[in-house]
Design an enzyme around this catalytic site. Structure first.
Site, PDB file in Angstrom:
ATOM      1  CE  LYS A  61      -1.612  -3.059   8.720  1.00  0.00           C
ATOM      2  NZ  LYS A  61      -2.509  -4.233   8.766  1.00  0.00           N
ATOM      3  N   GLY A  69     -13.159  -7.334  11.866  1.00  0.00           N
ATOM      4  CA  GLY A  69     -11.921  -6.856  11.274  1.00  0.00           C
ATOM      5  C   GLY A  69     -10.720  -7.703  11.627  1.00  0.00           C
ATOM      6  NE  ARG A 107     -10.153  -5.995  16.583  1.00  0.00           N
ATOM      7  CZ  ARG A 107      -9.902  -5.761  15.307  1.00  0.00           C
ATOM      8  NH1 ARG A 107     -10.820  -5.164  14.550  1.00  0.00           N
ATOM      9  NH2 ARG A 107      -8.745  -6.083  14.775  1.00  0.00           N
ATOM     10  NE  ARG A 159      -3.881  -1.942   2.530  1.00  0.00           N
ATOM     11  CZ  ARG A 159      -4.410  -2.408   3.653  1.00  0.00           C
ATOM     12  NH1 ARG A 159      -3.970  -1.956   4.825  1.00  0.00           N
ATOM     13  NH2 ARG A 159      -5.349  -3.316   3.609  1.00  0.00           N
ATOM     14  CD  GLU A 212      -6.207  -1.475  11.956  1.00  0.00           C
ATOM     15  OE1 GLU A 212      -7.249  -1.192  11.335  1.00  0.00           O
ATOM     16  OE2 GLU A 212      -5.485  -2.436  11.654  1.00  0.00           O
ATOM     17  CB  CYS A 258     -11.180  -1.979   7.296  1.00  0.00           C
ATOM     18  SG  CYS A 258     -10.236  -2.614   8.702  1.00  0.00           S
ATOM     19  CG  HIS A 306     -13.659  -0.731  11.493  1.00  0.00           C
ATOM     20  ND1 HIS A 306     -14.055  -1.815  12.249  1.00  0.00           N
ATOM     21  CD2 HIS A 306     -12.528  -1.142  10.827  1.00  0.00           C
ATOM     22  CE1 HIS A 306     -13.217  -2.830  12.049  1.00  0.00           C
ATOM     23  NE2 HIS A 306     -12.293  -2.440  11.199  1.00  0.00           N
TER      24      HIS A 306
END
Length: 358
Positions: A210, A185, A241, A115, A207, A154, A248
């Site tokens: 990202k 997720g 979480r 990415r 996470e 996501c 989300h």
């Protein structure tokens, strides 16, 4: 390449088809007007089995024609489709996806490993379709006959879709965001029930990095020379979480170069339709952003399926005492945040004639 005619759908493959995201690809492709699911692949332990026997099907009815398919090895010598959707985990994707691209396949990747590469498009069609221009440099740099196009993390998708119109209107400079991310997720079987029921886990591996890096790339521009000019925005993220199945939620405070009032921000958000509305892509909702003025929305249980799971719902737009604007955004992490995002990217490739041109 124009939209395929009825009865002339493009054959496609799904890599990693037995996992949770792979199964979402199978469901979304079952009645797709442009694409026909022709092949499924998975790990060595599943190859050679029927899809019915290899996949622990998680939701709804398994289509009969897919159930009878033989699961193929994840190898370009076994999978013949030109258009390939990848639901592979990052480690497997790092090896398999370049192999498919070298073999002339167009890989629509849901994995994280490519990415942030400067020659790999990180695409939300409504936000930054111009990043497809990076494909020319990618193929020159890597000497690939095919290509890799990625969709974002996501949570980053939800965040960037809510912020893109505000960034264009007012110039995003700083963002503080805290996410509340659904258990789906984490894949299947995901988080153990005794770790998540009645609980919040304030850590999701990798996470936050990202979210911080991908949001900036998504809001970046492609220069006339075909290079990325990175957004000047700085992002600080907390990822949590929570015991929610799908959806989300991102709670944000944002500072802009030109300070908007809440009413000005709402007007921009409500009028935004994205950069590809004229293409009428099959998976693109009529309104990519759904704006709610209710004080207690968006909520995953009530709003995750907006626009068939492809819309992001934005609410609680108000002034911020530290920055400029506070807002909340929520989207379906498996549909808009994963499989649906890759399928929409593939539709963009077809509509823009890129498959034919390359």
């Amino acid at each position: 390449m124009s939209a395929p005619r009825a009865g002339d759908r493009i054959p496609v493959a799904v890599l990693g088809a037995t996992g949770a995201v792979g199964q979402a690809f199978v469901r979304l492709l079952a009645a797709h007007p442009w694409f026909r699911l022709a092949e499924v692949s998975a790990s060595e332990r599943s190859a050679g089995k029927s899809y019915r026997d290899a996949a622990r099907w998680l939701s709804g009815a398994l289509p009969d024609d897919v159930a009878a398919m033989t699961v193929l090895a994840t190898d370009p010598s076994a999978v013949r489709s030109t258009l390939v959707f990848s639901a592979l985990e990052a480690d497997a994707a790092a090896i398999a996806e370049p192999a498919f691209a070298r073999a002339g396949r167009f890989v629509l990747s849901n994995a994280s490993c490519f990415r942030m590469e400067q020659d790999v498009p990180l695409i939300i069609p409504e936000v930054n379709p111009e990043q497809l221009g990076l494909l020319v440099r990618q193929r020159e740099n890597r000497e690939w006959k095919g290509a890799i196009v990625t969709n974002p993390n996501c949570a980053a998708i939800v965040i960037a879709m809510a912020l893109a119109p505000l960034d264009r209107a007012f110039g995003l400079r700083k963002l503080f965001v805290s996410t509340m991310q659904a258990v789906s997720g984490a894949g299947y079987p995901g988080v153990p029930s005794l770790d998540i029921l009645g609980n919040v886990v304030p850590f999701i591996n990798k996470e936050e990095g990202k979210i911080e890096s991908e949001t900036v790339k998504l809001l970046s521009r492609v220069t006339a020379a075909g290079r990325l000019e990175m957004s000047p925005a700085t992002v600080s993220a907390h990822a949590n979480r929570v015991p929610v199945e799908h959806g989300h939620t991102a709670v944000m405070s944002a500072a802009f170069e030109t300070r908007p009032t809440p009413d000005e921000a709402l007007a921009v958000l409500e009028s935004w339709r994205g950069d590809v509305s004229e293409l009428a892509l099959p998976s693109s909702p009529a309104r990519p952003l759904v704006i709610t003025r209710e004080q207690d929305r968006p909520q995953p249980r009530r709003d995750a399926d907006a626009g068939g799971g492809m819309a992001v719902t934005v609410g609680r737009v108000r002034a911020d005492p530290l920055f400029d604007i506070r807002l909340v955004a929520m989207g379906h992490n498996i549909i808009r945040g994963a499989a649906g995002a890759s399928i929409l990217n593939a539709e963009l490739l077809v509509a823009r004639g890129i498959l034919r041109a390359m």
